[in-house]
Design a protein around this motif. Structure first.
Motif, PDB file in Angstrom:
ATOM      1  N   ASN A 264       0.711  -1.194   0.014  1.00 55.55           N
ATOM      2  CA  ASN A 264      -0.090   0.104  -0.039  1.00 55.55           C
ATOM      3  C   ASN A 264       0.888   1.167  -0.037  1.00 55.55           C
ATOM      4  OD1 ASN A 264      -2.818  -1.153   0.341  1.00 55.55           O
ATOM      5  ND2 ASN A 264      -1.886  -1.915   2.198  1.00 55.55           N
ATOM      6  N   PRO A 265       0.213   2.319  -0.655  1.00 56.05           N
ATOM      7  CA  PRO A 265       1.247   3.878  -0.616  1.00 56.05           C
ATOM      8  C   PRO A 265       1.100   3.950   0.925  1.00 56.05           C
ATOM      9  CG  PRO A 265      -1.126   4.081  -1.229  1.00 56.05           C
ATOM     10  CD  PRO A 265      -1.027   2.646  -1.348  1.00 56.05           C
ATOM     11  N   LYS A 266       2.633   4.928   1.157  1.00 56.45           N
ATOM     12  CA  LYS A 266       2.680   5.238   2.415  1.00 56.45           C
ATOM     13  C   LYS A 266       1.965   6.507   2.691  1.00 56.45           C
ATOM     14  CE  LYS A 266       6.708   5.877   5.263  1.00 56.45           C
ATOM     15  NZ  LYS A 266       8.238   5.639   5.475  1.00 56.45           N
ATOM     16  N   THR A 267       1.230   6.331   4.139  1.00 53.57           N
ATOM     17  CA  THR A 267       0.012   7.262   4.409  1.00 53.57           C
ATOM     18  C   THR A 267       0.414   7.319   5.907  1.00 53.57           C
ATOM     19  OG1 THR A 267      -1.747   5.740   4.916  1.00 53.57           O
ATOM     20  CG2 THR A 267      -1.546   6.931   2.578  1.00 53.57           C
ATOM     21  N   LYS A 268      -0.316   8.486   6.273  1.00 51.56           N
ATOM     22  CA  LYS A 268      -0.192   8.704   7.785  1.00 51.56           C
ATOM     23  C   LYS A 268      -1.616   8.913   8.578  1.00 51.56           C
ATOM     24  CE  LYS A 268       4.703  10.049   8.475  1.00 51.56           C
ATOM     25  NZ  LYS A 268       5.741  11.160   9.050  1.00 51.56           N
ATOM     26  N   PRO A 269      -2.553   8.113   8.418  1.00 50.90           N
ATOM     27  CA  PRO A 269      -3.877   8.358   9.065  1.00 50.90           C
ATOM     28  C   PRO A 269      -3.563   8.141  10.525  1.00 50.90           C
ATOM     29  CG  PRO A 269      -3.631   6.002   8.336  1.00 50.90           C
ATOM     30  CD  PRO A 269      -2.338   6.845   7.845  1.00 50.90           C
ATOM     31  N   ASN A 484      -9.713  11.016   8.695  1.00 50.55           N
ATOM     32  CA  ASN A 484      -8.557  10.363   8.420  1.00 50.55           C
ATOM     33  C   ASN A 484      -7.996   9.499   9.841  1.00 50.55           C
ATOM     34  OD1 ASN A 484      -6.110   9.786   6.822  1.00 50.55           O
ATOM     35  ND2 ASN A 484      -5.059  11.416   7.840  1.00 50.55           N
ATOM     36  N   THR A 517     -13.081   2.099   9.022  1.00 52.07           N
ATOM     37  CA  THR A 517     -12.522   3.637   8.326  1.00 52.07           C
ATOM     38  C   THR A 517     -13.698   4.372   8.072  1.00 52.07           C
ATOM     39  OG1 THR A 517     -12.052   2.585   6.306  1.00 52.07           O
ATOM     40  CG2 THR A 517     -10.243   2.763   7.987  1.00 52.07           C
ATOM     41  N   LYS A 521     -12.998   2.211   3.465  1.00 53.76           N
ATOM     42  CA  LYS A 521     -11.993   1.349   2.720  1.00 53.76           C
ATOM     43  C   LYS A 521     -12.069   0.012   3.003  1.00 53.76           C
ATOM     44  CE  LYS A 521      -7.181   1.428   1.253  1.00 53.76           C
ATOM     45  NZ  LYS A 521      -5.834   1.962   1.435  1.00 53.76           N
ATOM     46  N   ILE A 543      -1.163   1.360   6.507  1.00 51.94           N
ATOM     47  CA  ILE A 543      -0.510   2.697   6.279  1.00 51.94           C
ATOM     48  C   ILE A 543       0.852   2.636   5.338  1.00 51.94           C
ATOM     49  CG2 ILE A 543      -1.201   3.286   8.722  1.00 51.94           C
ATOM     50  CD1 ILE A 543       1.474   3.370   9.646  1.00 51.94           C
ATOM     51  N   GLY A 544       0.884   1.370   4.926  1.00 50.54           N
ATOM     52  CA  GLY A 544       2.161   1.404   3.849  1.00 50.54           C
ATOM     53  C   GLY A 544       3.593   1.483   4.655  1.00 50.54           C
TER      54      GLY A 544
END
Length: 639
Positions: A264-269, A484, A517, A521, A543-544
């Motif tokens: 998964n793409p790197k995210t910061k939820p 988020n 979420t 998602k 969260i990638g």
């Protein structure tokens, strides 16, 4: 001469016990001086603060060590002041105290090699050694420690003899025995509280983990502790022993203890983990659609509705049986089996966890629990894991909402949780451990009769906590951080069983696992094997996070991870569940195989083994081997 009072005897007893405290404090000073470069103390005040907190641990040790001495000193006898009796007390006092006291001195030196106070596990390492030779080498090599011990012993004996009890003849009487018996009972009650650490119902007897409540650096916990305490508290808790059952390649292939995801793409939820006290899978309708329990009833309408918009795992297990086991399993991916990792001699070490990983990613991390700070061992373990903040009953600071037993009622504390999060900078990771769905299973007076009492004692409190969750989510929806955020809902363990289905051996310790979420998602229902230790890797996958990390669990959203499984211990044996079978294991080999639907474990298939069963046994061996090795060798990270 008639003796009208035992005041002088009680005064002498108090003086003699006070001497033990004084010499334990001296040992603490010497321990620090010998290891000043290993224990991070910032000031004299810092040392004094830690020493003050160490009194509770000294008290437990001193009372354990002197319990017979105290009993003999206060029993309502008529010979207490006799010289022969006092001489017996003298030898009993110094035989027990100096023996236990000496372990502190061993750690003046041994600590620099182990970086922990010695424990039962430390003693076990010498069981096959020549102890006489080791002792002689220690005395010769570290003569100064030996000299200090005898100097302390000499001064201690001298001070003990400074206060004597004059011999007095006693004429037995009812008043004498009644007064002496009352005094004895009072002293015995105080001793029980001292051994436990306090008299609060909401806390269990203090152990090694509790020393970490008061620290700003992990090494400081060893100054708070004393070595005899560490040995006493771990005396019956050392089933942590290395086993060599499979080749290392089998561990790396079947268990894959070092994970790395790039899905998964790197995210910061934001991440909010709701650990619900005793909120077993049995009580939630959404998790029981396929159980076919006659006349089944759910007691959690809000969680049932939330589940319709979430990803839920309906075949999930707790990896322990106590609240603190749930915390270590969920947040650090470390299960507890026969003995709890958090109560062991190995808990105070560097642990790679969801907290440490997210701290490294710039997250603000916090732990919330409405009970008195330190309850359940959460404060100590949260310090070990490295949470930035701890919010307990102290921080809530309003006893009007105290339930009178465990902590702040869930409804107001959940609102406090929301308000505190709403003041934080994002991203944050927050863990909330609820309180109210716990014995004595009461609800606030204003809600009496509002929640269905059901068929077992916990049912109405399940309904109350469910209502508190609903109000929390309704309030959180209005906050900027909400959209988020990944929400996780899971129980620490189950509780009172209402249905026979959950009395079956393989259905014990079942819990709900739910990921929600707001953007939906992750939505659906998964019936594969799952467990608490899977939550940590699943969140990192979501969260990638793309760096290697240590995890015995698996990502629940990653079909390419290891095959779904669950592992637990039922006090007699391990249970490793995966694919079509349940394997029971006795630390060396499989002793049973059962069909996955044979939850009562009635039909052992071990005499009809197949390839899947063979692999299942190998996976269990790999897990146990790597688990013991990493904990004992302090390799609870990805290095």
């Amino acid at each position: 001469m008639k003796r009208f009072s035992r005041f002088n005897e009680y005064k002498a007893l108090a003086y003699r016990i006070l001497l033990v405290y004084i010499f334990y404090f001296i040992a603490r000073i010497l321990f620090y001086l010998y290891n000043v470069n290993l224990i991070k103390i910032n000031s004299f005040f810092d040392f004094a603060r830690l020493s003050y907190h160490g009194i509770a641990f000294d008290t437990t040790t001193i009372l354990y060590t002197n319990i017979l001495f105290i009993v003999l000193s206060v029993l309502p006898l008529v010979v207490n002041t006799k010289k022969v009796f006092q001489k017996i007390l003298f030898y009993l006092y110094f035989t027990t105290n100096l023996l236990m006291y000496s372990f502190n001195f061993v750690d003046f030196i041994y600590y620099r090699y182990s970086f922990n106070r010695s424990t039962r596990a430390s003693l076990d390492t010498f069981q096959n050694e020549d102890k006489t030779t080791l002792l002689l080498n220690f005395i010769v090599g570290y003569w100064h420690v030996f000299l200090l011990f005898f100097l302390c012993a000499f001064v201690w004996i001298y001070l003990y003899k400074r206060v004597k009890i004059a011999e007095v003849s006693v004429k037995p009487s009812i008043n004498y025995f009644l007064g002496a018996t009352a005094s004895f009972l009072i002293i015995a009650t105080l001793c029980v509280g001292g051994i436990r650490g306090d008299f609060k119902k909401s806390t269990r007897p203090i152990n090694l983990l509790d020393a970490s409540r008061y620290v700003t650096h992990n090494s400081q916990a060893d100054l708070v502790l004393n070595t005899p305490f560490a040995i006493i508290r771990t005396w019956t808790a050392n089933t942590f022993k290395k086993v060599n059952l499979v080749d290392k390649k089998v561990v790396d292939t079947l268990l894959v203890p070092i994970k790395q995801y790039k899905n998964n793409p790197k995210t910061k939820p934001n991440i909010v983990i709701l650990i619900l006290e005793s909120y077993g899978r049995e009580y939630i309708g959404a998790f029981n659609k396929n159980t076919k329990i006659p006349d089944y009833k759910s007691y959690s309408p809000f969680v049932d509705s939330l589940a319709q918009h979430s990803m839920i795992y309906t075949n999930a297990y707790a990896n322990g049986w106590k609240s603190i086991h749930g915390m270590s399993s969920i947040i650090a991916g470390i299960p507890s089996f026969k003995d709890a990792f958090t109560s062991s001699a190995f808990s105070k070490q560097k642990i790679e966890s969801l907290v440490s990983v997210l701290n490294g990613e710039g997250y603000d991390t916090s732990f919330f629990h409405g009970a008195p700070n330190g309850s359940m061992g959460f404060l100590g373990f949260s310090n070990i894991l490295g949470y930035d903040h701890y919010y307990g009953k102290n921080e809530y600071n309003n006893d009007a909402d105290f339930d009178g037993v465990w902590g702040i009622w869930d409804e107001p504390f959940f609102q406090y949780f929301n308000k505190t999060l709403s003041q934080k900078k994002t991203p944050f990771m927050a863990t909330l451990f609820s309180v109210s769905s716990h014995e004595p299973y009461t609800v606030p007076e204003k809600y009496q009769g509002k929640f269905d009492k059901g068929t077992v004692n916990i049912h109405q409190t399940i309904g109350y906590t469910d209502m508190a969750l609903k109000k929390f989510f309704n309030a959180a929806k209005k906050e900027k951080w909400y959209d988020n955020t990944i929400f996780v809902l899971v129980a620490d363990h189950g509780n009172t069983i209402a249905y026979d289905e959950y009395r079956k051996e393989a259905n014990k310790h079942t819990v709900p696992i739910l990921f929600f979420t707001p953007n939906k998602k992750y939505v659906g229902e998964n019936n594969e094997w799952a467990q608490q230790i899977d939550i940590y890797p699943t969140l990192l996958d979501m969260i990638g996070y793309d760096k290697p990390f240590r995890s015995w669990g698996r990502s629940l959203i990653n079909p390419n991870d290891v095959k779904p499984f669950a592992i637990k211990h039922n006090s007699k044996e391990y249970m490793f569940m995966s694919g079509n079978y349940i394997c029971t294991f006795n630390e060396k080999k499989a002793i049973g195989f059962y069909d996955k639907d044979d939850k009562d474990l009635k039909n052992n298939l071990i005499n009809n083994r197949n390839k899947e069963m063979d692999i299942l046994e190998l996976r269990c061996k790999a897990f146990l081997q790597d688990y013991m090795e990493r904990i004992i060798d302090k390799k609870l990270d990805s290095k």
